[in-house]
Design a protein around this motif. Structure first.
Motif, PDB file in Angstrom:
ATOM      1  N   GLY A   1      -1.923  -0.899  -8.938  1.00 50.23           N
ATOM      2  CA  GLY A   1      -2.863   0.215  -8.906  1.00 50.23           C
ATOM      3  C   GLY A   1      -4.254  -0.237  -8.514  1.00 50.23           C
ATOM      4  O   GLY A   1      -4.537  -1.421  -8.346  1.00 50.23           O
ATOM      5  N   TYR A   2      -5.137   0.732  -8.410  1.00 56.42           N
ATOM      6  CA  TYR A   2      -6.493   0.460  -7.959  1.00 56.42           C
ATOM      7  C   TYR A   2      -7.533   0.798  -9.014  1.00 56.42           C
ATOM      8  O   TYR A   2      -8.725   0.805  -8.738  1.00 56.42           O
ATOM      9  N   ASN A   3      -7.113   1.132 -10.200  1.00 58.15           N
ATOM     10  CA  ASN A   3      -8.036   1.474 -11.272  1.00 58.15           C
ATOM     11  C   ASN A   3      -8.260   0.289 -12.198  1.00 58.15           C
ATOM     12  O   ASN A   3      -7.542  -0.715 -12.137  1.00 58.15           O
TER      13      ASN A   3
ATOM     14  N   ASN B   1       0.811  -1.206   0.000  1.00 55.41           N
ATOM     15  CA  ASN B   1       0.000   0.000   0.000  1.00 55.41           C
ATOM     16  C   ASN B   1       0.848   1.261   0.000  1.00 55.41           C
ATOM     17  O   ASN B   1       0.478   2.284   0.544  1.00 55.41           O
ATOM     18  N   LYS B   2       2.028   1.180  -0.588  1.00 56.50           N
ATOM     19  CA  LYS B   2       2.901   2.345  -0.652  1.00 56.50           C
ATOM     20  C   LYS B   2       3.716   2.275  -1.927  1.00 56.50           C
ATOM     21  O   LYS B   2       3.915   1.201  -2.494  1.00 56.50           O
ATOM     22  N   PRO B   3       4.208   3.402  -2.436  1.00 55.96           N
ATOM     23  CA  PRO B   3       4.949   3.389  -3.692  1.00 55.96           C
ATOM     24  C   PRO B   3       6.298   2.715  -3.540  1.00 55.96           C
ATOM     25  O   PRO B   3       6.799   2.508  -2.447  1.00 55.96           O
TER      26      PRO B   3
ATOM     27  N   GLY C   1      -2.410  -3.557  -4.617  1.00 56.20           N
ATOM     28  CA  GLY C   1      -3.851  -3.675  -4.414  1.00 56.20           C
ATOM     29  C   GLY C   1      -4.251  -5.071  -3.965  1.00 56.20           C
ATOM     30  O   GLY C   1      -3.442  -5.847  -3.481  1.00 56.20           O
ATOM     31  N   MET C   2      -5.502  -5.425  -4.188  1.00 53.08           N
ATOM     32  CA  MET C   2      -6.015  -6.708  -3.725  1.00 53.08           C
ATOM     33  C   MET C   2      -5.841  -7.773  -4.808  1.00 53.08           C
ATOM     34  O   MET C   2      -6.773  -8.139  -5.514  1.00 53.08           O
ATOM     35  N   SER C   3      -4.620  -8.256  -4.952  1.00 50.96           N
ATOM     36  CA  SER C   3      -4.333  -9.331  -5.893  1.00 50.96           C
ATOM     37  C   SER C   3      -4.472 -10.672  -5.183  1.00 50.96           C
ATOM     38  O   SER C   3      -4.461 -10.755  -3.955  1.00 50.96           O
TER      39      SER C   3
END
Length: 303
Positions: free
Chosen positions: A65-67, A35-37, A135-137
């Motif tokens: 990413g989350y898109n 959750n961080k770059p 993200g949620m993989s």
């Protein structure tokens, strides 16, 4: 009837056994969320596999990413297989490879660290290098002979871990959108054709910023400028042109139409003619200067 019943019951039990074996091999879990770059190593978990050709397959589904952009979606698959219990390759009693598909790639490296060297290994820690904002993989482990224990923690693989190569191989002819073809038999590749007779055959126009053709230094026509090079006389060149309707050592129009052009070869031949023309110009310039000198002397005498 009793024998048939026993037979059917045996088949049913065998089917249930195989099915339960396959179902028990399906292990699913959520990939650790970054959750961080930035890039991070993560330990997915520990795989237990016996020696003797045992296999496990891991499929990672996710992205960066989350898109819902295609550039943020990816799929990575890895296969690991243990040795025969005796042989080792580069010190490891197992081997593995991985492949990536999709527009985005959220896993850029995979490393495996066995608990012991060579064929003494019994467990394997799996590490993956992920891009930021995973993200949620999710991932899935498939193995019949082994077991898997999840870890899902940020952790760097220790030194000496096995670097899993990323490979994608097809052991058959490959067609992509009916425009790109690769032959399994000879490795020939065709673009716009499914019958390439050379290593690369293109049925259409090629656009490129640069094309590099290699050649041996000895065959490059700098030899034209050597002292022992026999430069044809201008009358000899004229006679050849009148008879053949093309320059000597340059293919005719009919030859090019029938056989095409070898770009490397034709460039050498054209350069040879340019260098010969340079010598002709130098010769003519010298003769012109001699004539100018003689003319100047004649004019001086007349005065």
């Amino acid at each position: 009837m009793r024998k048939k019943s026993v037979f059917y019951l045996s088949c049913l039990l065998l089917t249930l056994f195989v099915s339960s074996k396959q179902l028990s091999a399906q292990i699913k879990g959520s990939l650790y969320a970054v959750n961080k770059p930035g890039l991070n190593w993560a330990k997915v978990g520990t795989l237990t596999l016996p020696q003797g050709g045992a296999e496990a397959h891991i499929q990672f589904y996710g992205g960066a990413g989350y898109n819902a952009e295609l550039a943020q979606m990816g799929y990575t698959e890895m296969t690991i297989r243990t040795s025969n219990g005796a042989s080792v390759v580069n010190g490891f009693g197992f081997s593995a490879f991985a492949s990536r598909t999709g527009t985005g790639s959220f896993i850029t490296a995979i490393r495996i660290m066995p608990n012991q060297a060579g064929v003494a290994a019994t467990t394997y820690d799996i590490y993956i290098y992920m891009v930021g904002y995973v993200g949620m993989s999710i991932y899935q482990i498939t193995t019949v002979d082994g077991q898997f224990t999840k870890a899902e923690v940020i952790a760097t693989p220790p030194a000496g871990a096995f670097e899993v190569p990323f490979e994608y191989k097809t052991q058959n002819d490959t067609y992509l959108a009916n425009t790109l073809f690769a032959s399994y038999a000879n490795g020939n590749v065709g673009i716009g054709t499914v019958n390439p007779q050379t290593k690369l055959a293109v049925n259409g126009e090629i656009s490129a910023k640069k094309v590099k053709v290699t050649t041996a230094a000895a065959s490059w026509p700098d030899y034209v400028f050597s002292k022992d090079y026999k430069l044809p006389s201008i009358p000899e060149m004229e006679s050849y042109i009148l008879q053949h309707r093309h320059l000597a050592e340059i293919p005719s129009a009919s030859e090019v139409a029938a056989n095409g052009q070898d770009l490397g070869d034709i460039n050498k031949r054209l350069l040879q003619k340019i260098e010969e023309l340079s010598l002709y110009i130098i010769q003519l310039d010298k003769k012109n200067k001699e004539l100018e000198t003689r003319l100047s002397k004649m004019e001086a005498k007349e005065k």
